[in-house]
Design an enzyme around this catalytic site. Structure first.
Site, mmCIF file in Angstrom:
data_model
loop_
_atom_site.group_PDB
_atom_site.id
_atom_site.type_symbol
_atom_site.label_atom_id
_atom_site.label_comp_id
_atom_site.label_asym_id
_atom_site.label_seq_id
_atom_site.Cartn_x
_atom_site.Cartn_y
_atom_site.Cartn_z
ATOM 1 N N SER A 157 40.598 7.987 45.053
ATOM 2 C CA SER A 157 40.755 9.206 45.963
ATOM 3 C C SER A 157 39.870 9.725 46.765
ATOM 4 O O SER A 157 38.213 8.146 47.457
ATOM 5 C CB SER A 157 40.550 10.712 45.004
ATOM 6 O OG SER A 157 41.269 11.220 45.656
ATOM 7 N N HIS A 209 45.485 7.580 47.837
ATOM 8 C CA HIS A 209 47.045 8.338 47.496
ATOM 9 C C HIS A 209 48.411 7.787 48.722
ATOM 10 O O HIS A 209 48.976 8.319 48.981
ATOM 11 C CB HIS A 209 46.439 9.898 48.109
ATOM 12 C CG HIS A 209 45.798 10.132 47.212
ATOM 13 N ND1 HIS A 209 45.535 10.000 45.859
ATOM 14 C CD2 HIS A 209 45.087 11.090 47.382
ATOM 15 C CE1 HIS A 209 44.520 10.597 45.580
ATOM 16 N NE2 HIS A 209 43.783 11.577 46.318
#
Length: 231
Positions: free
Chosen positions: A123, A158
Site C-alpha cells: 500500500s 489495491h
C-alpha cells in the site's frame, strides 16, 4: 551490491511475504525493521508485526517517528544502519513522505538500499518506492503522489480491491500524468533486483501482478506469471 525491493498490494502483515522478505536478505536471522509512519505509528499495527515475526527466524525492530529526544536515544541513522531489511506499512503516503523528508529518513533509506539493505512494503509502503501513483492521502478523491523513485516506474496497489484504482491508474497513464508501471492486487507482490522485475509472487492463485503501459492510446496489461507462496 544487489538493490532489492519487494512491493505488494496490501499493507497487511502476512507470514508468507515477511518470510520471503527475510529470505531475500540471505541471512539466517536477519534484522527486519517495520516503519509504520504512514499509520501514525499505530500500536495495533506494530503489535501485528511482532506477532507475525514470532513465527519466523527474524529479529524484529520498529522505527517510530512519533518520539521525543528524552525517550529515543538512537538516531534514525543508527537504527537503519543495523538492518538487513526494511518493511514499510500502509496508511497516508503523502504524510509519510513529508515526515521522512523533514527527518532525513528518505536519504537514509536510499543509502541503505544502495548498500544492499532489502526494502519492502505494501500500500503506502509499496507506493513510496516508485516515481508516482494514486493515493487516498488527500480529501475527497484519489490523487497523484510522487514517490522516491527507487524504481523509476509508476505503481498502483489495491488493484483488485478498490473499484476506482484500476480505471484511474489507466487514465493517468493515458494522459501522461503517470509513467507506465506495475500494479498489484492485494495479495500479489513483485520482487525487483536492480530496478528490474525478478519474480512475481502471490498469496493464492486469484491474486495477480501486472505491467501496465499505453500504446496508441490503448492500455495494455501484461500479466506477470506469479509463484504462489506457501503459508
Amino acid at each position: 551490491m544487489k538493490k532489492q525491493l519487494l512491493a505488494y498490494g496490501s499493507g497487511k502483515h502476512t507470514r508468507p511475504l515477511l518470510r520471503y522478505l527475510a529470505e531475500m536478505t540471505g541471512k539466517e536471522h536477519p534484522n527486519i525493521c517495520f516503519v509504520p509512519t504512514a499509520s501514525g505509528d499505530d500500536v495495533g499495527y506494530i503489535d501485528r508485526f511482532y506477532e507475525v515475526c514470532k513465527t519466523l527466524p527474524v529479529v524484529p525492530h520498529v522505527l517510530n517517528v512519533w518520539i521525543s529526544s528524552y525517550s529515543q536515544q538512537e538516531t534514525y541513522a543508527e537504527i537503519i544502519q543495523k538492518m538487513d531489511a526494511i518493511v514499510v506499512g500502509g496508511g497516508n503516503t503523502l504524510n509519510m513522505l513529508a515526515i521522512w523528508k523533514a527527518q532525513g529518513i528518505d536519504v537514509l533509506l536510499k543509502a541503505a538500499y544502495d548498500n544492499g539493505v532489502v526494502m519492502g512494503g505494501g500500500s503506502a509502503g509499496s507506493l513510496c518506492w516508485f516515481n508516482g501513483g494514486t493515493t487516498d492521502s488527500r480529501p475527497k478523491e484519489l490523487s497523484i503522489v510522487h514517490g522516491m523513485g527507487f524504481i523509476d516506474k509508476s505503481h498502483c496497489p489495491h488493484y483488485n480491491s478498490e473499484a476506482s484504482r484500476r480505471p484511474l491508474y489507466h487514465n493517468n497513464i493515458l494522459n501522461g500524468h503517470l509513467s507506465d508501471g506495475y500494479a498489484c492486487d492485494d495479495g500479489a507482490a513483485i520482487h525487483f533486483i536492480d530496478g528490474a522485475v525478478h519474480k512475481a509472487l502471490a498469496l493464492d492463485v486469484s491474486q495477480r501482478a501486472y505491467y501496465v503501459s499505453a500504446t496508441n492510446n490503448t492500455i495494455t496489461e501484461e500479466l506477470l506469471p506469479a509463484t504462489v507462496l506457501p503459508n
